[in-house]
Motif scaffolding. Structure first.
Motif, PDB file in Angstrom:
ATOM      1  N   GLU A 136      39.032  -2.516 -30.904  1.00 49.28           N
ATOM      2  CA  GLU A 136      37.710  -2.923 -30.436  1.00 49.28           C
ATOM      3  C   GLU A 136      36.887  -1.707 -30.034  1.00 49.28           C
ATOM      4  N   ASN A 137      37.520  -0.800 -29.271  1.00 49.30           N
ATOM      5  CA  ASN A 137      36.814   0.420 -28.869  1.00 49.30           C
ATOM      6  C   ASN A 137      36.415   1.249 -30.087  1.00 49.30           C
ATOM      7  N   ARG A 144      33.365  -0.222 -31.779  1.00 50.12           N
ATOM      8  CA  ARG A 144      32.146  -0.037 -30.985  1.00 50.12           C
ATOM      9  C   ARG A 144      31.579   1.361 -31.187  1.00 50.12           C
ATOM     10  N   GLU A 204      27.886   3.207 -30.602  1.00 48.83           N
ATOM     11  CA  GLU A 204      27.932   3.031 -29.143  1.00 48.83           C
ATOM     12  C   GLU A 204      28.831   4.095 -28.514  1.00 48.83           C
TER      13      GLU A 204
END
Length: 667
Positions: free
Chosen positions: A79-80, A83, A88
């Motif tokens: 997920e990181n 992103r 991000e």
């Protein structure tokens, strides 16, 4: 391309290479782990801090998939990753990462994309800030809070008895300290008694006992703070009796103090050494438990003693005799409060001294004979006259101690109001606790109340006896002269002979004297109020003038003393004695008044018929007379007034065989 353009490009590349080199150097010296991974998740950069933190060298991880993400955290990692690929940035997100040896550490994770000249993301760079110690401290704080909250809930539970509370606290402490054994001990003489035990150690079970010299607790008791042992074998315990007997390798315990005296210890222990010393938080936890146990045991002891004292108070209310009250009180005080020596002194109003009436505990062993105390010669007298409780840790260091060679050291002196004094003592110079002092105050108040009640009841019984005597006088003694008067009056009326009226007048005179004596007793006129130092000769002469002495004579010796008296009361004493001498010795009786030989005081004697030896005690009682015209109260009034002055009266033979009344004014 021109030569100028080629030169510019080479210069730009050189500058870029230099910047990269500087960045590489900066990343290497950064104290936080820094890593760079490509879009496949493989490691392309791994600084020195990362090697030190996670245990893998750069050669082991570069080109390999990121090894530090735990299996259960792969989803979070992906997920990181996504992103950051979307542009991000992640700043200081809490994550957990795994080291080469399998340990799990806490970090703040900050991630940013690495882009090329076209702005496209080619790699991802991550900086990890190790917060494992911070998180450990946070967990420890929460653990401490939970442990303290648990202790509070246990201590505040009104439905639990002390032994239930201490059992749960010992169990909580074992879990908190991760130690297998826990116990509360009590020192009794040279023995360690396990009051409550937790764990499987066979020598540390509830009810077990061992010699104090073979216990770890003996060392604990010698310290003001806690005794902590991380590894007994390496700290000099291996060859000691406690180590050989108990096999304890680690230990943390403190001294339990009740009423400022050592009760025992509260301890936690294990049969394996600890890797780390006990922390400050752990020591504070055990210290708190020790303080709670001390307070709770002290409170429980105080409550138990109060209940016993309440029972004592009830018992004292059932007893009528003051001396019996005193003996019951000292025996119970010695037993309940645990003092070596206890005694009670009663104040003698007549002689103004404190007279011993009861002793308890080991008083006979400590003091051969209880002394009598009088003004200005003892700490006991000072406490009594000041009506203040006095406490001495060592009486031998005090001025005014009665016996400088006494075995007594510590002493509490508690006045019993005007009744006397309670003294409790010890042969050791250790100080009395505040609880000791408060309990003695309670005991002394109960004793004072009981003795005062007993004295009031005795006074009431005496008053009732007087009322009975008054009733007898009214019913019999007054009726007789009234009957006589009525009879002679009737004869006088029948015969007209006026001589019979003299008989009527004589009967009325007797009635008048009976009434005067009764009023003297009923109005309390035998009590002493205004005392002053007066010349006895003046009072004797004045009293003689108030009496119809007929042919009687009075002689006063030259050495008659000065006496501290209530003048009006003493005048009545002499009047009654002079009337008694004339009534029994005749109108020409000789009366003398003088100083006593050997004792402080005076005498009044006559040369009449005297008083038989077997009647000398009873003549001073109410209603006793050997004269048909007497009231039976004259001499009893003499005795009452003398008693009110603090004197004693003796009845004996006069020099010429008559009656002699001796007044001893001081012992």
């Amino acid at each position: 391309m021109t030569v100028r353009d080629a030169t510019a490009e080479r210069n730009a590349q050189a500058a870029l290479d230099e910047a990269n080199q500087r960045l590489q150097s900066l990343i290497q010296v950064t104290p936080s782990p820094v890593m760079e991974i490509d879009l496949d998740g493989d490691v392309v950069r791994w600084n020195r801090a990362a090697e030190e933190t996670f245990g893998w060298t750069s050669e082991e991880v570069i080109g390999e998939f990121n090894p530090i993400v735990p299996e259960d955290r792969q989803g979070d990692f992906s997920e990181n990753f996504e992103r950051v690929l979307s542009g991000e940035r992640i700043r200081r997100k809490e994550v957990q990462r795994e080291t080469k040896d399998g340990s799990c550490l806490d970090f703040y994770l900050s991630v940013a994309p690495v882009t090329n000249s076209n702005g496209e993301t080619t790699n991802i760079i991550a900086v990890l800030e190790d917060i494992s110690e911070i998180k450990r401290q946070e967990r420890q704080v929460r653990r401490n809070d939970e442990a303290l909250r648990s202790l509070y809930e246990i201590s505040a539970d009104k439905n639990l008895e002390f032994k239930q509370k201490i059992d749960r606290m010992l169990e909580e402490g074992r879990q908190y300290l991760d130690l297998p054994f826990a116990f509360l001990s009590r020192k009794g003489g040279d023995t360690q008694h396990i009051v409550r035990g937790a764990g499987t150690h066979e020598l540390l079970q509830t009810g077990a006992s061992e010699p104090w010299s073979k216990s770890y607790c003996q060392k604990t008791a010698q310290q003001d703070g806690l005794l902590g042992i991380q590894y007994a074998k390496n700290e000099g315990w291996e060859s000691t009796a406690p180590y050989e007997r108990f096999g304890i390798e680690c230990y943390l315990g403190g001294k339990v103090v009740v009423d400022e005296k050592m009760y025992g210890t509260l301890c936690f222990a294990g049969d394996e050494a600890r890797e780390q010393p006990f922390t400050e938080a752990e020591r504070s936890y055990v210290k708190l438990l020790v303080q709670w146990a001390s307070y709770e045991l002290e409170r429980q002891t105080f409550v138990n003693k109060l209940e016993q004292l309440q029972e004592l108070t009830t018992e004292l209310t059932k007893e009528e005799d003051p001396d019996a009250i005193a003996q019951i009180a000292v025996d119970a005080t010695a037993e309940i409060l645990g003092f070596e020596t206890t005694g009670i002194w009663r104040h003698n109003d007549e002689s103004d001294v404190l007279v011993p009436i009861a002793k308890g505990g080991t008083a006979t062993e400590v003091v051969d004979d209880q002394p009598r105390f009088q003004g200005g010669e003892s700490l006991a007298w000072e406490a009594y006259t000041a009506q203040e409780m006095r406490t001495y840790d060592n009486v031998q260091q005090e001025k005014g101690v009665y016996n400088a060679e006494t075995n007594i050291r510590g002493e509490i002196l508690a006045p019993l109001g005007e009744q006397g004094l309670l003294a409790t003592a010890s042969t050791s110079a250790s100080g009395f606790s505040q609880t000791d002092i408060e309990l003695v105050q309670i005991v002394s108040t109960a004793i004072e109340s009981a003795i005062s009640r007993s004295n009031r009841e005795q006074d009431l019984r005496r008053q009732n006896e007087r009322l009975d005597q008054f009733s007898s006088v009214v019913a019999h003694d007054l009726r007789n002269p009234l009957t006589i008067a009525a009879g002679f009056l009737e004869i006088a009326e029948e015969t007209g002979d006026h001589e019979h009226f003299e008989k009527v007048e004589s009967a009325h005179t007797r009635i008048e004297r009976l009434i005067e004596d009764l009023l003297t007793l009923a109005r309390g006129e035998t009590t002493v109020e205004d005392v002053e130092e007066l010349d006895l000769e003046t009072i004797v002469t004045e009293a003689w003038g108030f009496v119809d002495t007929a042919e009687a004579t009075l002689s006063i010796t030259d050495d008659i003393p000065m006496v501290a008296v209530d003048k009006s009361r003493l005048t009545q004493v002499f009047e009654n004695l002079f009337r008694n001498a004339i009534e029994h010795g005749g109108e020409d009786v000789e009366v003398s008044v003088g100083r006593l030989n050997g004792d402080s005081g005076f005498f009044v004697e006559d040369n009449g018929t005297g008083i038989p030896a077997d009647r000398r005690e009873e003549v001073l009682e109410h209603g006793v007379t050997s004269n048909d015209g007497g009231t039976g109260f004259g001499l009893s009034i003499v005795k009452e007034i003398a008693k009110a002055h603090g004197w004693t009266v003796r009845v004996t033979d006069g020099v010429a065989g008559g009656a002699r009344f001796e007044f001893v004014t001081s012992e």
